[in-house]
Scaffold this motif. Structure first.
Motif, mmCIF file in Angstrom:
data_model
loop_
_atom_site.group_PDB
_atom_site.id
_atom_site.type_symbol
_atom_site.label_atom_id
_atom_site.label_comp_id
_atom_site.label_asym_id
_atom_site.label_seq_id
_atom_site.Cartn_x
_atom_site.Cartn_y
_atom_site.Cartn_z
ATOM 1 N N ASP A 1 -2.836 50.007 20.925
ATOM 2 C CA ASP A 1 -4.066 48.235 21.585
ATOM 3 C C ASP A 1 -5.355 48.589 21.224
ATOM 4 O O ASP A 1 -5.636 49.400 21.198
ATOM 5 C CB ASP A 1 -3.152 48.660 23.192
ATOM 6 N N HIS A 2 -5.971 47.474 20.969
ATOM 7 C CA HIS A 2 -7.325 47.134 20.990
ATOM 8 C C HIS A 2 -7.716 47.377 22.360
ATOM 9 O O HIS A 2 -8.785 47.903 22.245
ATOM 10 C CB HIS A 2 -7.264 45.750 20.630
ATOM 11 N N LEU A 3 -7.273 46.893 23.598
ATOM 12 C CA LEU A 3 -8.020 47.801 24.741
ATOM 13 C C LEU A 3 -7.781 47.844 25.315
ATOM 14 O O LEU A 3 -6.292 48.787 26.141
ATOM 15 C CB LEU A 3 -8.177 45.999 26.188
ATOM 16 N N LEU A 4 -8.980 49.593 25.534
ATOM 17 C CA LEU A 4 -7.758 50.381 26.146
ATOM 18 C C LEU A 4 -8.938 51.378 26.499
ATOM 19 O O LEU A 4 -10.122 51.182 27.126
ATOM 20 C CB LEU A 4 -7.543 52.240 25.145
ATOM 21 N N PRO A 5 -7.774 51.923 28.188
ATOM 22 C CA PRO A 5 -9.258 52.773 29.333
ATOM 23 C C PRO A 5 -10.137 53.804 28.339
ATOM 24 O O PRO A 5 -10.017 55.222 27.678
ATOM 25 C CB PRO A 5 -8.271 53.039 30.137
ATOM 26 N N GLY A 6 -11.156 54.234 28.813
ATOM 27 C CA GLY A 6 -12.423 55.107 28.914
ATOM 28 C C GLY A 6 -12.430 54.568 26.691
ATOM 29 O O GLY A 6 -13.749 54.877 26.691
#
Length: 131
Positions: free
Chosen positions: A52-57
């Motif tokens: 995924d393009h947007l990941l946490p951290g």
């Protein structure tokens, strides 16, 4: 071999994993963030990474840059899943080592073609190869 899906949204991860199970004979693992995915990549060999393009951290691009530093992942196909169609993102992603893109929402036909293109027809369930 196995495929690693790196997706923080449990619903999206479930959908991509479900789609993958319908079209591929490969083992499928899921990580919810880039750090966990990096640990898995150090411990195991994956034949494809779906990120995924947007990941946490750590963003998907940061994860890909880190994983591309590992010799065994220099030539492994890495697919970015995103709803963003911005040309700048695609340029940055290619520069980071992204091989291909899947547009959200992920469609079964596009997913099957992507697997076949990057892993060969042998990665697709036999009954789906000619579909």
């Amino acid at each position: 071999m196995a495929i690693l899906i790196v997706e923080d949204n449990p619903t999206n991860a479930m959908i991509i994993k479900h789609l993958a199970r319908k079209v591929t004979v490969e083992e499928i693992k899921v990580a919810g963030d880039g750090n966990t995915a990096l640990m898995l990549c150090h411990a195991e060999n994956f034949e494809m990474l779906i990120v995924d393009h947007l990941l946490p951290g750590m963003s998907g691009l940061q994860f890909v840059k880190a994983v591309r530093l590992m010799d065994r992942y220099r030539d492994v196909p890495v697919v970015m899943v995103t709803a963003d169609d911005e040309p700048r993102l695609r340029e940055e992603a290619r520069a980071a080592g992204i091989t291909d893109f899947l547009h959200k929402p992920v469609e079964a036909v596009a997913f099957r073609k992507l697997l076949s293109d990057h892993l060969g027809a042998g990665a697709v369930h036999p009954e789906l190869r000619s579909a």
